[in-house]
Write a protein that holds these residues in place. Sequence first.
Motif, PDB file in Angstrom:
ATOM      1  N   PHE A  81      -6.263  29.818 -22.962  1.00 32.07           N
ATOM      2  CA  PHE A  81      -6.012  29.378 -21.586  1.00 32.07           C
ATOM      3  C   PHE A  81      -5.131  28.144 -21.617  1.00 32.07           C
ATOM      4  O   PHE A  81      -5.366  27.223 -22.394  1.00 32.07           O
ATOM      5  CB  PHE A  81      -7.331  29.046 -20.885  1.00 32.07           C
ATOM      6  N   LEU A  82      -4.106  28.126 -20.757  1.00 33.24           N
ATOM      7  CA  LEU A  82      -3.223  26.973 -20.642  1.00 33.24           C
ATOM      8  C   LEU A  82      -3.371  26.359 -19.262  1.00 33.24           C
ATOM      9  O   LEU A  82      -3.110  27.011 -18.253  1.00 33.24           O
ATOM     10  CB  LEU A  82      -1.760  27.374 -20.889  1.00 33.24           C
ATOM     11  N   GLY A  83      -3.822  25.099 -19.228  1.00 37.72           N
ATOM     12  CA  GLY A  83      -3.905  24.351 -17.984  1.00 37.72           C
ATOM     13  C   GLY A  83      -2.668  23.496 -17.823  1.00 37.72           C
ATOM     14  O   GLY A  83      -2.306  22.737 -18.715  1.00 37.72           O
ATOM     15  N   PHE A  84      -2.007  23.610 -16.667  1.00 42.98           N
ATOM     16  CA  PHE A  84      -0.713  22.956 -16.462  1.00 42.98           C
ATOM     17  C   PHE A  84      -0.867  21.530 -15.931  1.00 42.98           C
ATOM     18  O   PHE A  84      -1.779  21.231 -15.159  1.00 42.98           O
ATOM     19  CB  PHE A  84       0.139  23.755 -15.483  1.00 42.98           C
ATOM     20  N   GLN A  85       0.081  20.682 -16.312  1.00 42.25           N
ATOM     21  CA  GLN A  85       0.124  19.334 -15.757  1.00 42.25           C
ATOM     22  C   GLN A  85       0.409  19.400 -14.257  1.00 42.25           C
ATOM     23  O   GLN A  85      -0.163  18.642 -13.472  1.00 42.25           O
ATOM     24  CB  GLN A  85       1.207  18.513 -16.461  1.00 42.25           C
ATOM     25  N   TYR A  86       1.285  20.322 -13.875  1.00 43.98           N
ATOM     26  CA  TYR A  86       1.634  20.504 -12.461  1.00 43.98           C
ATOM     27  C   TYR A  86       1.427  21.975 -12.094  1.00 43.98           C
ATOM     28  O   TYR A  86       2.352  22.790 -12.207  1.00 43.98           O
ATOM     29  CB  TYR A  86       3.089  20.098 -12.209  1.00 43.98           C
ATOM     30  N   PRO A  87       0.213  22.344 -11.669  1.00 42.13           N
ATOM     31  CA  PRO A  87      -0.047  23.746 -11.297  1.00 42.13           C
ATOM     32  C   PRO A  87       0.909  24.215 -10.205  1.00 42.13           C
ATOM     33  O   PRO A  87       1.178  23.485  -9.245  1.00 42.13           O
ATOM     34  CB  PRO A  87      -1.495  23.702 -10.791  1.00 42.13           C
ATOM     35  N   VAL A  88       1.424  25.422 -10.365  1.00 43.42           N
ATOM     36  CA  VAL A  88       2.444  25.925  -9.443  1.00 43.42           C
ATOM     37  C   VAL A  88       1.812  26.529  -8.191  1.00 43.42           C
ATOM     38  O   VAL A  88       0.661  26.963  -8.197  1.00 43.42           O
ATOM     39  CB  VAL A  88       3.333  26.983 -10.129  1.00 43.42           C
ATOM     40  N   GLU A 155      -7.711  24.973 -10.686  1.00 43.58           N
ATOM     41  CA  GLU A 155      -7.332  25.447 -12.018  1.00 43.58           C
ATOM     42  C   GLU A 155      -8.544  25.497 -12.941  1.00 43.58           C
ATOM     43  O   GLU A 155      -8.671  26.399 -13.774  1.00 43.58           O
ATOM     44  CB  GLU A 155      -6.250  24.543 -12.609  1.00 43.58           C
ATOM     45  N   MET A 156      -9.446  24.532 -12.794  1.00 43.81           N
ATOM     46  CA  MET A 156     -10.663  24.551 -13.596  1.00 43.81           C
ATOM     47  C   MET A 156     -11.581  25.709 -13.178  1.00 43.81           C
ATOM     48  O   MET A 156     -12.271  26.292 -14.015  1.00 43.81           O
ATOM     49  CB  MET A 156     -11.398  23.220 -13.474  1.00 43.81           C
ATOM     50  N   VAL A 157     -11.578  26.048 -11.882  1.00 41.96           N
ATOM     51  CA  VAL A 157     -12.312  27.237 -11.431  1.00 41.96           C
ATOM     52  C   VAL A 157     -11.720  28.487 -12.091  1.00 41.96           C
ATOM     53  O   VAL A 157     -12.440  29.371 -12.556  1.00 41.96           O
ATOM     54  CB  VAL A 157     -12.278  27.371  -9.899  1.00 41.96           C
ATOM     55  N   GLN A 158     -10.395  28.529 -12.145  1.00 40.72           N
ATOM     56  CA  GLN A 158      -9.712  29.635 -12.832  1.00 40.72           C
ATOM     57  C   GLN A 158     -10.156  29.714 -14.288  1.00 40.72           C
ATOM     58  O   GLN A 158     -10.457  30.807 -14.794  1.00 40.72           O
ATOM     59  CB  GLN A 158      -8.199  29.427 -12.763  1.00 40.72           C
ATOM     60  N   MET A 159     -10.226  28.576 -14.960  1.00 41.92           N
ATOM     61  CA  MET A 159     -10.657  28.568 -16.351  1.00 41.92           C
ATOM     62  C   MET A 159     -12.096  29.068 -16.467  1.00 41.92           C
ATOM     63  O   MET A 159     -12.428  29.827 -17.384  1.00 41.92           O
ATOM     64  CB  MET A 159     -10.541  27.160 -16.932  1.00 41.92           C
ATOM     65  N   GLY A 160     -12.945  28.648 -15.531  1.00 36.81           N
ATOM     66  CA  GLY A 160     -14.336  29.098 -15.567  1.00 36.81           C
ATOM     67  C   GLY A 160     -14.472  30.592 -15.384  1.00 36.81           C
ATOM     68  O   GLY A 160     -15.292  31.240 -16.036  1.00 36.81           O
ATOM     69  N   ILE A 161     -13.672  31.152 -14.495  1.00 38.35           N
ATOM     70  CA  ILE A 161     -13.726  32.593 -14.234  1.00 38.35           C
ATOM     71  C   ILE A 161     -13.200  33.380 -15.434  1.00 38.35           C
ATOM     72  O   ILE A 161     -13.792  34.394 -15.837  1.00 38.35           O
ATOM     73  CB  ILE A 161     -12.932  32.926 -12.957  1.00 38.35           C
ATOM     74  N   LEU A 169      -5.253  22.039 -22.426  1.00 33.48           N
ATOM     75  CA  LEU A 169      -5.215  21.373 -21.126  1.00 33.48           C
ATOM     76  C   LEU A 169      -4.182  20.255 -21.156  1.00 33.48           C
ATOM     77  O   LEU A 169      -4.365  19.233 -21.820  1.00 33.48           O
ATOM     78  CB  LEU A 169      -6.603  20.829 -20.776  1.00 33.48           C
ATOM     79  N   ASP A 170      -3.075  20.476 -20.438  1.00 34.93           N
ATOM     80  CA  ASP A 170      -1.948  19.560 -20.459  1.00 34.93           C
ATOM     81  C   ASP A 170      -2.079  18.535 -19.330  1.00 34.93           C
ATOM     82  O   ASP A 170      -1.772  18.817 -18.175  1.00 34.93           O
ATOM     83  CB  ASP A 170      -0.642  20.339 -20.316  1.00 34.93           C
ATOM     84  N   GLU A 171      -2.557  17.348 -19.671  1.00 36.74           N
ATOM     85  CA  GLU A 171      -2.691  16.235 -18.731  1.00 36.74           C
ATOM     86  C   GLU A 171      -3.428  16.652 -17.458  1.00 36.74           C
ATOM     87  O   GLU A 171      -2.954  16.454 -16.336  1.00 36.74           O
ATOM     88  CB  GLU A 171      -1.328  15.628 -18.421  1.00 36.74           C
ATOM     89  N   THR A 172      -4.596  17.242 -17.659  1.00 39.23           N
ATOM     90  CA  THR A 172      -5.427  17.676 -16.552  1.00 39.23           C
ATOM     91  C   THR A 172      -5.843  16.502 -15.667  1.00 39.23           C
ATOM     92  O   THR A 172      -6.150  16.681 -14.489  1.00 39.23           O
ATOM     93  CB  THR A 172      -6.675  18.407 -17.104  1.00 39.23           C
ATOM     94  N   ASP A 173      -5.842  15.292 -16.216  1.00 40.93           N
ATOM     95  CA  ASP A 173      -6.236  14.115 -15.445  1.00 40.93           C
ATOM     96  C   ASP A 173      -5.118  13.578 -14.562  1.00 40.93           C
ATOM     97  O   ASP A 173      -5.346  12.682 -13.744  1.00 40.93           O
ATOM     98  CB  ASP A 173      -6.717  13.005 -16.387  1.00 40.93           C
ATOM     99  N   SER A 174      -3.916  14.144 -14.675  1.00 38.44           N
ATOM    100  CA  SER A 174      -2.784  13.651 -13.902  1.00 38.44           C
ATOM    101  C   SER A 174      -3.024  13.849 -12.403  1.00 38.44           C
ATOM    102  O   SER A 174      -3.334  14.948 -11.945  1.00 38.44           O
ATOM    103  CB  SER A 174      -1.506  14.392 -14.325  1.00 38.44           C
TER     104      SER A 174
END
Length: 251
Positions: A81-88, A155-161, A169-174
């Motif tokens: 799973f790839l979490g984006f810094q700026y989800p589209v 996005e974290m809900v997506q990861m959970g599903i 996880l690319d700068e999820t705290d941004s």
Amino acid sequence: MLTIENLHAEIDGKPILKGLTLTVNAGEVHAIMGPNGSGKSTLAYVLGGRPGYEVTQGSVSFRGKDLLDMEPHERAAAGLFLGFQYPVEIPGVSNVQFLREALNAQRKARGEEPLSGGEFLKLAKEKAALLGLDMEMLKRNVNVGFSGGEKKRAEMVQMGILDPAFAVLDETDSGLDIDALRVVGEGINAIMLSPEKGVLLITHYQRLLDYVKPDKVSVLAAGRIVRTGGPELALRLESEGYDAVMAEAAA
């Protein structure tokens, strides 16, 4: 679980990663920190298979398989799973529709039966509650009109599903305020902290690591890992900055 050996990668002919070597074991959270332009997001994109990022040398093994030989959808089905810094934003596509299609596509690739509408909604409600996200938000178009914090929670809900075996996880705290940071951190812990899973957590700051405790911390600079240590390394970077640590590593 993830083994990177002497990885070189470029974009538009410009070398970005220059011999990166890294191993993340199952059950491990490995944080990557580094100054701007060091190659952190490039590493995430290369692992996810984003077009335009060319690997010129080296190898990446994921769960015993050649990750670089897989298409992006194959990597996802294999558990990455790839979490984006700026989800589209995806206008015209609801979160519920997007997530159900994504999950069932992965289940099909693994030879599993698809979830029915009812089964999926039950799962989605469970994961949304975990991240403090109203189900009404999931009925809206993907990330359209969402605040920065809402995008990261979604996005974290997506990861959970999708329930991946490994998360990059690319700068999820941004863009997160203090409350959203805590919720997202607790969500990462609930979803990904397991002896069978792994996390590569890319961040600029120590603050997320107050919630998601890393086993190891590596400093990425000029396309290479220049220092690896325990959680105390992140604290030192926070107090002293990157220059002192990098100068010490170069000595």
